[in-house]
Motif scaffolding. Structure first.
Motif, PDB file in Angstrom:
ATOM      1  N   LEU A 186       0.843  -1.190   0.000  1.00 20.66           N
ATOM      2  CA  LEU A 186       0.000   0.000   0.000  1.00 20.66           C
ATOM      3  C   LEU A 186       0.877   1.239   0.000  1.00 20.66           C
ATOM      4  CD1 LEU A 186      -2.716  -0.913   2.674  1.00 20.66           C
ATOM      5  CD2 LEU A 186      -2.875  -1.159   0.189  1.00 20.66           C
ATOM      6  N   ILE A 187       0.282   2.362  -0.347  1.00 19.27           N
ATOM      7  CA  ILE A 187       0.960   3.648  -0.295  1.00 19.27           C
ATOM      8  C   ILE A 187       0.269   4.504   0.758  1.00 19.27           C
ATOM      9  CG2 ILE A 187       1.309   5.813  -1.554  1.00 19.27           C
ATOM     10  CD1 ILE A 187       1.826   4.132  -4.042  1.00 19.27           C
ATOM     11  N   GLY A 188       1.054   5.094   1.666  1.00 11.92           N
ATOM     12  CA  GLY A 188       0.493   5.924   2.719  1.00 11.92           C
ATOM     13  C   GLY A 188       1.310   7.185   2.931  1.00 11.92           C
ATOM     14  N   ASP A 189       0.866   8.021   3.865  1.00 10.77           N
ATOM     15  CA  ASP A 189       1.623   9.226   4.187  1.00 10.77           C
ATOM     16  C   ASP A 189       2.530   8.959   5.375  1.00 10.77           C
ATOM     17  OD1 ASP A 189       0.116   9.405   6.516  1.00 10.77           O
ATOM     18  OD2 ASP A 189      -1.203  10.984   5.760  1.00 10.77           O
ATOM     19  N   SER A 190       3.212  10.004   5.833  1.00  8.88           N
ATOM     20  CA  SER A 190       4.199   9.816   6.886  1.00  8.88           C
ATOM     21  C   SER A 190       3.585   9.616   8.260  1.00  8.88           C
ATOM     22  CB  SER A 190       5.149  11.014   6.927  1.00  8.88           C
ATOM     23  OG  SER A 190       4.424  12.230   7.037  1.00  8.88           O
TER      24      SER A 190
END
Length: 357
Positions: free
Chosen positions: A226-230
């Motif tokens: 998955l791609i997420g934020d910090s």
């Protein structure tokens, strides 16, 4: 005419009315679904809605439409001068909302919102990202993001849902809702069980999707992530941006590319909240947290139906208002196994080396 006779007359006029006769644009503006999608919803829910007790005074199709009106406008009254009057008391509206949201959650949630367990399903999402020119994230199977849904303060001494845990970092009471979506802005997973004070990373550690991706990685050496934020931890199955990279460095270029994908998650939440204004931040939901969760799940199901049937956003409601600044992940908030972090760091560095150096 007596008060009782007046109520009977209003009810007869209401029950004889047919909202499906109104112009298409007005129908979509008021009920947030077009007529075809709305009729599909009514047909699916009819076998599961009550045919006894007091609520049967309201025909089934009007119960569903009244609930859609509430979801779309966010209050029990008319949303604007073109609204539709149901001649329902607020207690009756509340019963309709409860019954219909229960039915949507029980009957349609797992049909319309499901993270792809099969390799073929995840491959379809990965191809979608590749076709959109994001080939450098060719193994992405979704974008993860969180949002706060405002609620009224639960009683401080409530035995099940005491108020203090729901007080969030933005200084209001809320549920912290975690959403995973694809490149088409369809919701693949949604979790509305946690109070507003619970950090996104903590919700992620208890997520069934995380357990699935972790198991696939351990058993099959899959490269899906998955791609997420910090605000999330770096793991082999969750890629997040670098913190404070040097300007114009490969790491900064990587962050820019990652942001161009993450924006789909922010847009998905923006579309959800703008179509169903009961979730919008300018008003709080006056229900207990369990009922609010079912309302959120119901709106997510309806969102996916709208994406599938190409229902346009209602006029003047297509502005995305949920874009947020990224949050920095603090490892003190979550005990991440060091080997997962190191492997995730290696995977991220491989992407940087291949595409940005």
């Amino acid at each position: 005419m007596s008060e009782r006779e007046t109520r009977i007359l209003q009810r007869n006029l209401r029950d004889a009315s047919d909202p499906f006769n109104m112009p298409d644009a007005m129908f979509t503006k008021i009920f947030r679904l077009n007529k075809f999608t709305c009729q599909q919803l009514i047909n699916n829910l009819t076998p599961h809605l009550s045919r006894s007790a007091r609520i049967t005074r309201v025909p089934i199709h009007l119960r569903v439409l009244a609930t859609l009106h509430f979801f779309g406008q966010g209050n029990y009254q008319t949303g604007d001068g073109h609204g539709y009057s149901f001649a329902l008391s607020q207690p009756m509206m509340s019963r309709c909302v409860a019954e219909v949201s229960d039915a949507i959650t029980n009957v349609l949630l797992h049909e319309w919102i499901k993270f792809p367990v099969s390799e073929e399903g995840r491959l379809s999402i990965k191809r979608g990202f590749q076709m959109m020119g994001r080939g450098y994230f060719s193994n992405a199977v979704g974008i993860i993001d969180g949002t706060l849904i405002r609620i009224v303060s639960p009683p401080a001494n409530h035995p099940i849902h005491p108020g203090p845990p729901y007080y969030c970092r933005k200084n209001f009471y809320a549920l912290n809702v975690q959403i995973i979506c694809d490149h088409h802005k369809r919701i693949l997973s949604i979790n509305a069980r946690y109070p507003g004070s619970v950090h996104d990373s903590a919700i992620w550690t208890m997520s069934g999707v995380r357990r699935l991706l972790q198991r696939l990685y351990i058993e099959n050496e899959t490269e899906d992530y998955l791609i997420g934020d910090s605000g999330y931890p770096l793991e082999p199955w969750l890629i997040v941006p670098f913190v404070n990279p040097i300007e114009h460095s490969p790491e900064a270029l990587f962050n820019t590319a990652l942001s161009s994908v993450r924006i789909f998650g922010e847009h998905t939440i923006g579309l959800l909240k703008n179509r169903f204004r009961c979730l919008h931040g300018h008003r709080a939901l006056h229900y207990n947290p369990l009922r609010v969760a079912k309302i959120i799940y119901s709106c997510a199901v309806l969102h996916n139906m709208c994406r599938t049937f190409n229902v346009p956003m209602p006029p003047d409601d297509d502005q995305l208002q949920n874009v947020r600044l990224p949050r920095r992940f603090n490892q003190e908030n979550l005990h991440v196994q060091p080997n997962w972090f190191n492997i995730g760091e290696t995977r991220r560095e491989q992407i940087v080396t291949r595409y940005f150096r």
